[in-house]
Design a protein around this motif. Structure first.
Motif, PDB file in Angstrom:
ATOM      1  N   ALA A  90       0.832  -1.210   0.000  1.00 21.06           N
ATOM      2  CA  ALA A  90       0.000   0.000   0.000  1.00 21.06           C
ATOM      3  C   ALA A  90       0.860   1.252   0.000  1.00 21.06           C
ATOM      4  O   ALA A  90       0.541   2.246  -0.666  1.00 21.06           O
ATOM      5  CB  ALA A  90      -0.935  -0.012   1.207  1.00 21.06           C
ATOM      6  N   VAL A  93       2.287   1.616  -3.646  1.00 24.13           N
ATOM      7  CA  VAL A  93       1.271   1.985  -4.629  1.00 24.13           C
ATOM      8  C   VAL A  93       0.758   3.398  -4.367  1.00 24.13           C
ATOM      9  O   VAL A  93       0.572   4.183  -5.311  1.00 24.13           O
ATOM     10  CB  VAL A  93       0.112   0.968  -4.607  1.00 24.13           C
ATOM     11  CG1 VAL A  93      -1.022   1.411  -5.531  1.00 24.13           C
ATOM     12  CG2 VAL A  93       0.605  -0.408  -5.020  1.00 24.13           C
ATOM     13  N   ALA A  94       0.513   3.750  -3.103  1.00 19.14           N
ATOM     14  CA  ALA A  94       0.030   5.095  -2.788  1.00 19.14           C
ATOM     15  C   ALA A  94       1.041   6.150  -3.204  1.00 19.14           C
ATOM     16  O   ALA A  94       0.675   7.213  -3.726  1.00 19.14           O
ATOM     17  CB  ALA A  94      -0.267   5.201  -1.292  1.00 19.14           C
ATOM     18  N   PHE A 109      -5.288   4.116  -9.841  1.00 18.26           N
ATOM     19  CA  PHE A 109      -5.803   4.378  -8.495  1.00 18.26           C
ATOM     20  C   PHE A 109      -7.301   4.112  -8.427  1.00 18.26           C
ATOM     21  O   PHE A 109      -7.795   3.501  -7.471  1.00 18.26           O
ATOM     22  CB  PHE A 109      -5.495   5.822  -8.113  1.00 18.26           C
ATOM     23  CG  PHE A 109      -5.965   6.211  -6.747  1.00 18.26           C
ATOM     24  CD1 PHE A 109      -5.427   5.626  -5.613  1.00 18.26           C
ATOM     25  CD2 PHE A 109      -6.957   7.164  -6.592  1.00 18.26           C
ATOM     26  CE1 PHE A 109      -5.864   5.981  -4.347  1.00 18.26           C
ATOM     27  CE2 PHE A 109      -7.403   7.532  -5.326  1.00 18.26           C
ATOM     28  CZ  PHE A 109      -6.848   6.938  -4.206  1.00 18.26           C
ATOM     29  N   ILE A 112      -8.036   0.380  -8.415  1.00 17.55           N
ATOM     30  CA  ILE A 112      -7.733  -0.221  -7.112  1.00 17.55           C
ATOM     31  C   ILE A 112      -8.840   0.078  -6.113  1.00 17.55           C
ATOM     32  O   ILE A 112      -9.280  -0.805  -5.360  1.00 17.55           O
ATOM     33  CB  ILE A 112      -6.373   0.288  -6.597  1.00 17.55           C
ATOM     34  CG1 ILE A 112      -5.240  -0.247  -7.465  1.00 17.55           C
ATOM     35  CG2 ILE A 112      -6.157  -0.129  -5.143  1.00 17.55           C
ATOM     36  CD1 ILE A 112      -3.881   0.315  -7.111  1.00 17.55           C
ATOM     37  N   LEU A 152      -4.719  -4.468   0.073  1.00 20.03           N
ATOM     38  CA  LEU A 152      -4.112  -3.390  -0.708  1.00 20.03           C
ATOM     39  C   LEU A 152      -5.058  -2.225  -1.004  1.00 20.03           C
ATOM     40  O   LEU A 152      -4.660  -1.064  -0.840  1.00 20.03           O
ATOM     41  CB  LEU A 152      -3.559  -3.963  -2.018  1.00 20.03           C
ATOM     42  CG  LEU A 152      -2.934  -2.954  -2.987  1.00 20.03           C
ATOM     43  CD1 LEU A 152      -1.721  -2.287  -2.351  1.00 20.03           C
ATOM     44  CD2 LEU A 152      -2.559  -3.630  -4.296  1.00 20.03           C
ATOM     45  N   THR A 156      -4.149   1.534   0.261  1.00 17.52           N
ATOM     46  CA  THR A 156      -3.792   2.534  -0.748  1.00 17.52           C
ATOM     47  C   THR A 156      -4.665   3.773  -0.618  1.00 17.52           C
ATOM     48  O   THR A 156      -4.172   4.909  -0.679  1.00 17.52           O
ATOM     49  CB  THR A 156      -3.947   1.933  -2.158  1.00 17.52           C
ATOM     50  OG1 THR A 156      -3.105   0.784  -2.281  1.00 17.52           O
ATOM     51  CG2 THR A 156      -3.578   2.945  -3.216  1.00 17.52           C
ATOM     52  N   TYR A 157      -5.950   3.562  -0.434  1.00 18.14           N
ATOM     53  CA  TYR A 157      -6.881   4.695  -0.294  1.00 18.14           C
ATOM     54  C   TYR A 157      -6.549   5.543   0.928  1.00 18.14           C
ATOM     55  O   TYR A 157      -6.535   6.778   0.865  1.00 18.14           O
ATOM     56  CB  TYR A 157      -8.310   4.160  -0.201  1.00 18.14           C
ATOM     57  CG  TYR A 157      -9.340   5.229   0.059  1.00 18.14           C
ATOM     58  CD1 TYR A 157      -9.746   6.099  -0.949  1.00 18.14           C
ATOM     59  CD2 TYR A 157      -9.918   5.370   1.323  1.00 18.14           C
ATOM     60  CE1 TYR A 157     -10.692   7.077  -0.704  1.00 18.14           C
ATOM     61  CE2 TYR A 157     -10.856   6.343   1.576  1.00 18.14           C
ATOM     62  CZ  TYR A 157     -11.246   7.190   0.555  1.00 18.14           C
ATOM     63  OH  TYR A 157     -12.175   8.169   0.802  1.00 18.14           O
ATOM     64  N   ALA A 160      -2.979   7.268   0.458  1.00 20.93           N
ATOM     65  CA  ALA A 160      -2.974   8.270  -0.603  1.00 20.93           C
ATOM     66  C   ALA A 160      -3.545   9.584  -0.107  1.00 20.93           C
ATOM     67  O   ALA A 160      -3.092  10.664  -0.516  1.00 20.93           O
ATOM     68  CB  ALA A 160      -3.777   7.761  -1.805  1.00 20.93           C
TER      69      ALA A 160
END
Length: 277
Positions: A90, A93-94, A109, A112, A152, A156-157, A160
């Motif tokens: 995470a 990716v973020a 994004f 995901i 994930l 990620t959310y 981010a």
């Protein structure tokens, strides 16, 4: 009726509603604890009442049937492995979708995040088939990778949202000073997102430790099955000893309760900080 009286009535109604919600949330745990201290006969005679005599035989029987040390080890390995891998993925990716500005980053994004709306039951068969094709059925790494994949999107959310608050000028200044991507991520952005990381780690630990579906599908009845799968197997095909299963559940929930009580401040601060971003 004046404004002060209306405000007082509103506070009473709110307090009553909170008490009802608290009782509804706590009652299942209290029921499980009380049931685990009853004999099977005592539970059959009075399922909802207090035990006439306290017994720990259910806990001893649960330990004997479940091979508790091995199941605890399995749960620790898979939960910690999935936790570390999901948080690390995470983070990467973020950072990629918020700070690298590559073509199609917003689409990646969005895709995901969209996966958050897909129930795990809808993709359980292709997941199981993938695990079989990789030769990881009944193995630690199969469950760890599945946990990382499912963890994930939310990670990620959440991360981010923190990374987007960091000015791009700060990132550019770090690059001018010779910092690479990993230095920027782990020495600049990760400390800023520490509350979110703490909340995410606690949430993932609780979810992965308590999860039954993925371990049951991927591990099955192998020697690598997790503690929650072991508890589910305490139920017989034709009979269910509620006190015995309750004792197994209490043992399985103890690590989660300890983690929550120790780190509840970090969980609340992370959630509040994230809501204010």
């Amino acid at each position: 009726m004046n404004q002060r009286q209306l405000a007082r009535i509103g506070r009473y109604l709110l307090t009553f509603a909170l008490v009802v919600v608290a009782v509804a949330a706590v009652y299942p745990l209290l029921f499980t604890v009380v049931s685990s201290l009853k004999t099977q006969t005592g539970f059959a005679q009075d399922p909802l009442g207090l035990p006439s005599g306290i017994t720990l035989d259910n806990y001893l029987e649960a330990f004997r049937r479940m091979n508790m040390p091995r199941l605890l080890l399995n749960s620790l390995v898979t939960t910690l492995g999935g936790l570390v891998l999901s948080v690390l993925a995470a983070l990467l990716v973020a950072y990629a979708v918020t700070k690298l500005r590559f073509r199609g980053g917003k689409v990646v994004f969005l895709l995901i995040i969209v996966t958050l709306t897909i129930p795990s039951q809808a993709i359980i068969y292709p997941l199981y088939q993938t695990v079989l094709d990789l030769g990881m059925s009944g193995e630690y790494q199969g469950l760890i990778l599945a946990y990382a994949a499912f963890g994930l999107p939310l990670g990620t959310y959440q991360l981010a949202g923190y990374f987007q608050q960091v000015p791009d000028e700060l990132i550019e200044a770090a690059r001018v000073d010779g910092a690479g991507h990993f230095t920027i991520l782990f020495r600049l952005l990760a400390p800023i997102a520490a509350p979110a990381l703490a909340a995410l780690a606690i949430f993932n630990f609780v979810w992965m430790w308590n999860d039954l579906l993925l371990p049951l599908v991927i591990m099955g009845g192998s020697d690598s099955k997790t503690l929650m799968v072991g508890v589910s197997l305490l139920s017989g095909q034709y009979d269910v000893s509620v006190p015995l299963v309750s004792a197994g559940l209490i043992v399985a929930l103890l690590p989660v309760l300890i983690i929550y009580l120790v780190f509840q401040r970090q969980l609340v601060s992370g959630a509040l900080a994230g809501s204010g971003k």
